[in-house]
Design an enzyme around this catalytic site. Structure first.
Site, short mmCIF file in Angstrom:
data_model
loop_
_atom_site.label_atom_id
_atom_site.label_comp_id
_atom_site.label_asym_id
_atom_site.label_seq_id
_atom_site.Cartn_x
_atom_site.Cartn_y
_atom_site.Cartn_z
N LYS A 77 -0.56 4.88 -8.30
CA LYS A 77 1.30 3.94 -8.51
C LYS A 77 0.09 2.50 -8.36
O LYS A 77 -1.08 2.81 -7.67
CB LYS A 77 1.11 4.31 -6.69
N SER A 152 10.25 4.02 -6.10
CA SER A 152 9.69 3.01 -6.66
C SER A 152 8.94 3.35 -7.34
O SER A 152 7.98 2.79 -8.32
CB SER A 152 9.59 1.86 -5.99
N SER A 176 10.77 6.11 -1.27
CA SER A 176 10.55 5.48 -2.54
C SER A 176 9.12 6.87 -3.50
O SER A 176 8.59 6.95 -4.29
CB SER A 176 9.54 4.23 -2.66
#
Lengths: 481, 87, 468
Positions: A77, A152, A176
């Site tokens: 990420k 996210s 997330s």
């Protein structure tokens, strides 16, 4: 080349020389080429991946010691620092930021010869649930590209479920990692707070967030945890796990374990398909010898409000350093006065981040802290007490990861409170620091449903055993991409 | 109820130029109103708790220089200073 | 009625590393931005790592100031934007959830007054700014992060001071105390800074910031009191405000009040858990703490019968009290103390002179012994001391080389005394009737021996010879 294998399977094959790492990585890069235009999981791809793969093949052939990952391609990420690599947090504020150091999890995986195949998409600064708030465009759910992949850590979940990589590292502040894992049908793990070092993770809400792996199987997650968990002198909030081996005895099963079904997480507003799936999961667990019973956590009703109040406050502070002076994007300082420069530079935050910053300035401010921020902290304390009490009676707690099915892109973007409430089943684990996992359970009308299990602090091993037991009862259809 | 003036005041505090405050007003108002639910949680008497660490586990006092020249990796530097706008 | 309160910031310059990272605590030897790392430069993703020794030193300071020390301490964020603040927040301490800063309330005695300490907190220093460019349009701020993250102890007092002199006395005592504890070197540039708040005749409190040295603090307090008094005299109310000390013009100036916008939004620092300081650690710290100045003084007076004033001077100075400890024996303590305070401190009055001096503890011991046994007179010992500092030669060597030896041999002394008596028959008669005047004769004997005679023996022998 079959990309549809788990990390442990890949490592076995690579170790035995049945596949070459170079071929696997090459096939992975081809896959990314062919599907990522549609899915937009990746923000950047590693140009050196093939070279790194070749080096690992050489090491394997020459009998030299190879790290435990054997060159497996992992996506990261884009809020974790990889030295000399762009780390943008999917924000225009950091579009030029090149990290000057490695995050601890990155150094650990580097030592184990993992290959970072690319940085993946996310909601800007991790603030969001759908990856629609990325400054570089949303990612799409590979099960149905008109639907959100969750967030996210959307890019993480998409890249793993669409076979663009074998595993991913995401971050989980309020769900997330678990939420996109559930929406994309992968395993998503949030460890006990402090189990994995946050050094090098760009902070959003530092008192509750954790890095977590997204993988195809629970065993893969246990494997990753073995490599990245443990106390880190660079992070004062890490805890000592005594070098626990999470793979060992993962087949123990859940005979006799008591599992609490959280009433407030299967309440009004839950999608009937999700409710059905949850009931099925409970039957399966009972079939494996677990004892399931309802339990009430009253503070769950206030957990979302508390979560957003606390995270906005911390984010407002954690993002204060982005004044564009030392890092950020191109904007010369001449001709400006300090306050006007910063205020203009920070216009590069997206609208959702800007909203959270305004809230984050408001709720802890002198006139309002008592009503909002301090109350939220007290809800956090009381919720922690409630869940600790529940764990006196139960070994595990269960609920659907998300009370609704993955929705359409654009559907909730203008309705902030409705979007907040998507988190209602996941924020509790963050606010209380407890480990939680989402296991892919069912596909309904082509859309995935995940089931969440939680355990008490430092019981990550037992949690993984339970998750593995449930996972073994599940067969899922192939992803249509 | 949050007013436009309060939003302006907070955005100054947070050093963000907001062009049209009313655009944010509606969404921010909705979000903050939702937080009013905290009033019915009945938590006034709760104490705030935090994780603890014994002093023995803190870092030893040793000088270890950072291995790279960090200043060269920053934007806006001249010579070896970081350049910022005038005060 | 004047009330002055102080906020003293003291850098813990004797630590090796900064408060939250391993960069060097004393930044003064570095070129700009050569003493930085991702943590103290506030890079994205960096986290603070608390320095164990800093917590211990701050706890020691709290104990030395008679402050309460809590079982657990916590850190908070103070949020505001400034170019010298790498994270745009400062990690500091507060007491909003009970007593969580490293020191609670305590007291310190200044003269005959007890000054109350409100609290002591541990926090990080910001970086330094310099300005480039002359015209206000072209000006650029240059930021140096070398100092960012340096450990600071902030000592906050109640407004118990009533005069600038009390402030000065307090600062000297504090300075000595910190040196004595070995936690800081207050003489380093910028190592101690202070803010003051001043109110007069029950009026509003005015804060004065940006006072760069202790010397300036007394001046600033004095200026501000005068300024306020003159406003009072004209019936003009004192505005509650923040003023800054203009070092050039030596006045306080009203700061453009941006205070209304300042809301620090204090909340707990989530990257640092609460630190448990258990009683065993505190006991260990207490036992390792160097003896306090007041306890030293007490010991000097009661154990060695050193006069109070001498004990006062000696105990307040760490360098010389250490020297005293090293050089004295069971019998010559008083003499050693005397030599140090009346002669040595005056001779070695600067750091350079002290560092260049060749005197060692054994010199001092030998010299004190020589005086006590009469080998050298106190007068001659001054010359000896000079030589020792310069050459480092042994005491016995110097006594013979400079012919400083006392005329202590009684028969020799008697000869000289008899000589003087016969030469000064008038004075002898005077002395018989008025014994005070015998000093004239003592002086004559000293002259004849070139100062090498021991005054006490001389006096006694003279009296005997004259028959008084």
């Amino acid at each position: 080349m079959n990309l549809k294998i788990s990390a442990l399977e890949f490592i076995e094959e690579a170790k035995n020389g049945n596949i070459s790492v170079e071929e696997f990585v090459s096939a992975t890069l081809e896959r990314i080429n062919s599907v990522d235009d549609k899915l937009h999981a990746f923000l950047s791809v590693n140009d050196n991946a093939l070279d790194q793969a070749r080096n690992i093949d050489k090491k394997i052939k020459s009998g030299e010691k190879v790290g435990d990952c054997f060159g497996m391609p992992i996506s990261i990420k884009d809020n974790m620092c990889i030295k000399d690599t762009k780390t943008t947090c999917a924000s225009k504020m950091l579009e030029n930021f090149v990290a000057p150091y490695d995050a601890t999890v990155i150094s650990k995986l580097k030592k184990q010869d993992a290959i970072f195949i690319g940085k993946v998409n996310m909601d800007e600064f991790a603030m969001g649930l759908t990856t629609e708030f990325s400054a570089f465009g949303p990612s799409k759910n590979p099960w149905n590209i008109e639907h959100v992949p969750g967030g996210s850590s959307g890019g993480s979940a998409v890249s793993v479920s669409s076979y663009e990589c074998i595993a991913s590292l995401g971050s989980d502040t309020g769900g997330s990692v678990r939420n996109p894992a559930s929406f994309c049908s992968t395993v998503g793990y949030k460890p006990t707070y402090g189990l994995i070092s946050r050094y090098g993770l760009i902070s959003y809400a530092n008192s509750i967030e954790q890095i977590g792996p997204l993988t195809r199987t629970v065993k893969d997650t246990a494997f990753m945890l073995n490599l990245i968990a443990g106390v880190d002198p660079n992070d004062n909030t890490t805890v000592n796990n005594n070098n626990e081996d999470y793979l060992e005895n993962i087949d123990s099963g859940i005979e006799g374990k008591k599992i609490g079904i959280i009433t407030e997480m299967i309440g009004d507003g839950i999608d009937p398909d999700v409710m059905t799936a949850t009931k099925e999961a409970i039957s399966k667990l009972e079939g494996l010898g677990a004892i399931c019973e309802e339990v009430s956590l009253e503070m769950v009703k206030y957990s979302v409000a508390a979560y957003y109040t606390i995270t906005a406050t911390e984010a407002g502070s954690n993002l204060a350093r982005y004044d564009n002076l030392r890092y950020g994007y191109e904007m010369p300082v001449e001709g400006y006065e300090f306050n006007s420069y910063i205020s203009k530079a920070r216009k590069n935050f997206g609208p959702e981040v800007t909203r959270r910053m305004i809230i984050g300035g408001f709720v802890p401010s002198a006139g309002h802290a008592g009503k909002y921020f301090l109350k939220a902290m007290k809800v956090k304390s009381k919720l922690t007490k409630e869940i600790n009490d529940a764990f006196k009676k139960f070994d595990l707690l269960i609920a659907p990861t998300v009370p609704i099915l993955p929705f359409k892109i654009g559907e909730k973007i203008d309705d902030p409170v409705s979007l907040f409430l998507v988190d209602i089943n996941t924020v509790t684990a963050n606010l209380t620091g407890k480990p939680a996992i989402s296991i892919p359970f069912k596909i309904v009308n082509g859309l995935p449903i995940g089931i969440q299990l939680m355990a008490n602090s430092m019981n990550d091993k037992m949690l993984l055993q339970a998750a593995h037991a449930l996972e073994k009862t599940v067969t899922l259809p192939e992803i249509p991409i | 109820m949050v007013t436009v003036e309060e939003i302006e005041h907070v955005s100054k505090l947070m050093k963000i130029d907001v062009d049209d405050h009313s655009e944010y007003l509606e969404k921010v108002q909705t979000m903050i109103s939702y937080f009013d639910i905290l009033d019915s949680a009945g938590v006034e008497s709760e104490e705030i708790s935090m994780p603890e660490i014994p002093i023995e586990q803190l870092r030893n006092d040793e000088y270890i220089p950072f291995e790279d020249k960090l200043i060269e990796k920053m934007n806006h530097y001249k010579g070896t200073f970081v350049r910022a706008p005038k005060m | 009625m004047t009330k002055i309160g102080l906020e003293i910031h003291c850098q813990l310059t004797n630590l090796q590393s900064k408060l939250f990272c391993s960069c060097k605590a004393n930044y003064r030897e570095f070129e700009p931005n050569e003493n930085i790392c991702p943590v103290c430069a506030g890079m994205p993703g960096s986290l603070p790592r608390l320095n164990q020794e800093a917590v211990k030193k701050a706890t020691m300071i709290s104990m030395a100031l008679n402050c309460s020390t809590p079982e657990k301490i916590a850190f908070f964020r103070k949020n505001y934007f400034y170019p010298d603040l790498p994270k745009n927040f400062q990690i500091t301490q507060l007491n909003i959830y009970g007593d969580t800063s490293v020191g609670g309330s305590g007291t310190i005695t200044v003269g005959d007054k007890k000054i109350r300490i409100t609290r002591i907190q541990l926090e990080e220093d910001p970086g330094r700014l310099i300005y480039e460019g002359s015209s206000s349009k072209n000006q650029i701020t240059l930021v140096d992060y070398n100092r960012a993250g340096t450990p600071l102890v902030e000592i906050v007092t109640e407004p118990d001071f009533e005069t600038p002199k009390e402030v000065r006395d307090f600062l000297n005592i504090l300075s000595d105390l910190l040196k004595n504890l070995g936690v800081a070197d207050p003489s380093l540039e910028g190592a101690m800074r202070a803010d003051a708040n001043v109110s007069t005749r029950g009026g509003n409190k005015v804060e004065i910031k940006n006072i760069g040295s202790f010397h300036d603090l007394e001046k600033a307090a004095h200026f501000e009191i005068t300024r306020q008094e003159s406003l009072h005299d004209r019936d003009i109310p004192i505005a509650q405000e923040t003023r800054h000390w203009d070092d050039r013009r030596k006045i306080t100036v009203s700061s453009r009040s941006k205070e209304e916008d300042l809301d620090y939004r204090y909340f707990l620092e989530g990257d640092i858990p609460w630190v448990k300081i258990n009683p065993e650690i505190k006991t260990e710290l207490k036992s390792k703490m160097p003896e306090s100045i007041s306890s030293k003084k007490e010991r000097y007076v009661t154990k060695y019968q050193i006069p109070e004033q001498v004990a006062d001077v000696l105990s307040s100075d760490k360098f010389y009290s250490d020297l005293f400890e090293e050089s004295h024996s069971e019998t010559n303590a008083k003499e050693v103390a005397n030599i140090i305070t009346t002669e040595l401190m005056g001779l070695e009055d600067t750091r350079e002179k002290r560092e260049a001096s060749k005197l060692t503890a054994s010199h001092l011991k030998d010299l004190a012994d020589a005086i006590q046994t009469g080998k050298v007179s106190r007068n001659s010992s001054k010359n000896a001391l000079h030589e020792i500092l310069k050459t480092g030669k042994s005491v016995s060597q110097i006594i013979s080389e400079l012919d400083l030896g006392n005329v202590s041999d009684e028969s020799e002394l008697l000869k000289i005394i008899d000589q003087v008596i016969s030469n000064e028959s008038e004075a002898v008669e005077q002395a018989k009737s008025n014994p005070q005047t015998i000093n004239y004769l003592v002086g004559k004997v000293m002259q004849a021996t070139k100062g090498k005679a021991d005054p006490t023996s001389t006096l006694n022998l003279l009296k005997k010879q004259i028959g008084i």
